[in-house]
Design a protein around this motif. Sequence first.
Motif, PDB file in Angstrom:
ATOM      1  N   GLU A   1       0.837  -1.227  -0.057  1.00 20.89           N
ATOM      2  CA  GLU A   1      -0.042   0.169   0.117  1.00 20.89           C
ATOM      3  C   GLU A   1       0.747   1.362   0.112  1.00 20.89           C
ATOM      4  O   GLU A   1       0.567   2.272  -0.747  1.00 20.89           O
TER       5      GLU A   1
ATOM      6  N   CYS B   1       3.940   1.629  -1.314  1.00 22.48           N
ATOM      7  CA  CYS B   1       4.436   1.766  -2.498  1.00 22.48           C
ATOM      8  C   CYS B   1       3.434   2.330  -3.525  1.00 22.48           C
ATOM      9  O   CYS B   1       3.900   3.108  -4.326  1.00 22.48           O
ATOM     10  N   ALA B   2       2.134   1.748  -3.455  1.00 25.99           N
ATOM     11  CA  ALA B   2       1.358   2.469  -4.499  1.00 25.99           C
ATOM     12  C   ALA B   2       0.972   3.854  -4.075  1.00 25.99           C
ATOM     13  O   ALA B   2       0.758   4.590  -4.967  1.00 25.99           O
ATOM     14  N   LEU B   3       0.917   4.134  -2.844  1.00 29.69           N
ATOM     15  CA  LEU B   3       0.494   5.672  -2.608  1.00 29.69           C
ATOM     16  C   LEU B   3       1.909   6.535  -3.116  1.00 29.69           C
ATOM     17  O   LEU B   3       1.582   7.570  -3.500  1.00 29.69           O
TER      18      LEU B   3
ATOM     19  N   GLN C   1       3.859   5.779  -5.360  1.00 32.69           N
ATOM     20  CA  GLN C   1       3.711   5.745  -6.803  1.00 32.69           C
ATOM     21  C   GLN C   1       2.760   6.917  -7.464  1.00 32.69           C
ATOM     22  O   GLN C   1       2.715   7.612  -8.221  1.00 32.69           O
ATOM     23  N   GLU C   2       1.656   6.802  -6.720  1.00 35.16           N
ATOM     24  CA  GLU C   2       0.570   7.814  -7.138  1.00 35.16           C
ATOM     25  C   GLU C   2       0.801   9.311  -6.854  1.00 35.16           C
ATOM     26  O   GLU C   2       0.492  10.121  -7.769  1.00 35.16           O
ATOM     27  N   HIS C   3       1.554   9.822  -5.960  1.00 34.41           N
ATOM     28  CA  HIS C   3       1.635  10.831  -5.380  1.00 34.41           C
ATOM     29  C   HIS C   3       2.938  11.422  -5.952  1.00 34.41           C
ATOM     30  O   HIS C   3       3.215  12.938  -5.753  1.00 34.41           O
ATOM     31  N   CYS C   4       4.004  10.739  -6.164  1.00 31.98           N
ATOM     32  CA  CYS C   4       5.232  11.130  -6.282  1.00 31.98           C
ATOM     33  C   CYS C   4       5.887  10.565  -7.552  1.00 31.98           C
ATOM     34  O   CYS C   4       7.062  10.632  -7.765  1.00 31.98           O
ATOM     35  N   PHE C   5       5.111  10.160  -8.453  1.00 38.21           N
ATOM     36  CA  PHE C   5       5.610   9.617  -9.893  1.00 38.21           C
ATOM     37  C   PHE C   5       6.827  10.352 -10.599  1.00 38.21           C
ATOM     38  O   PHE C   5       7.876   9.833 -11.046  1.00 38.21           O
TER      39      PHE C   5
END
Length: 335
Positions: free
Chosen positions: A282, A284-286, A288-292
């Motif tokens: 979770e 990692c997903a967050l 990735q979503e916010h700091c890509f």
Amino acid sequence: MTMIQALRSAMDVMLERDPDVVIYGQDVGYFGGVFRCTDGLQAKYGKSRVFDAPISEGGIVGTAVGMAAYGLRPVVEIQFADYFYPASDQIVSEAARLRYRSAGQFTAAMTIRMPCGGGIYGGQTHSQSPEAMFTHVCGLRTVMPSNPYDAKGLLIACIENDDPVIFLEPKRLYNGPFDGHHDMPVVPWSKHPLGEVPEGYYTVPLDSAKVVREGAALTVIAYGTMVYVAEAAARETGIDAEIIDLRSIWPLDLNTIVNSVKKTGRCVVVHEATRTSGFGAELCALVQEHCFYQLEAPIERVTGWDTPYPHAQEWAYFPGPERVGAAFKRAMGGA
């Protein structure tokens, strides 16, 4: 204080301040708990405020839901986090949903304390880290302190909060400082106090992470025992890592994480629990979503194995400074 002393102090403070607080569980009364966290509280406050319960986790949590709905603030202990499964229906179907299903007419102001994680050669039924299971349940708070000061302040805040809280206590941190290694044959701690803890009342804000080490090269997201492992990896690799101690696992202080990763451009997630569907996924997903667009390397994840908890090999199971340091180096080489 050690973490055990800090937790006991938190319960002592709240028993004295609030007559609605009651504490119970297996062996927590006369004996003072298997880890002695409640030692002396029954003698001080009496058997109606601090008492023993049958070996029935479902019964312990179920009665706590009823007490909380009635207006009390029960603090119950599940002797090991591994034992929560018989109480899972009461936790998920009753405590977590009470406020929502009653449209706010009732709340479940209850705190469920659980010693978690390995480090005592407890084997498969005394060493699990089930935090991800609780974060998936809407209506629950999940908290895990890494030091005595936070342990006391967070526990007081949890007891005063009107939501049901899963309060996870890393056993490796109970009795003193941990340097991230396992040099001693059984438990890597000493008898020296870990930190200064005020005697009286104070709180640590829920949903608030803490930057325990500032850095510019990469961001490390950890909680519980793994905070110290990450610090050891940073020392030994010489990498300028910024280490975030989540403290409140869910709800999450996402702003602190996002601000750090946007600054460093790299991220390593560390937890003791198994890898697949662990809370690190979770995180990692967050990120990735916010700091890509700020990431300069793939997000690294260092965890326990995807196996039943090993007994004799538990020190190999834990993420240690070598494994975490290797992840640091991979993240730095990804530019």
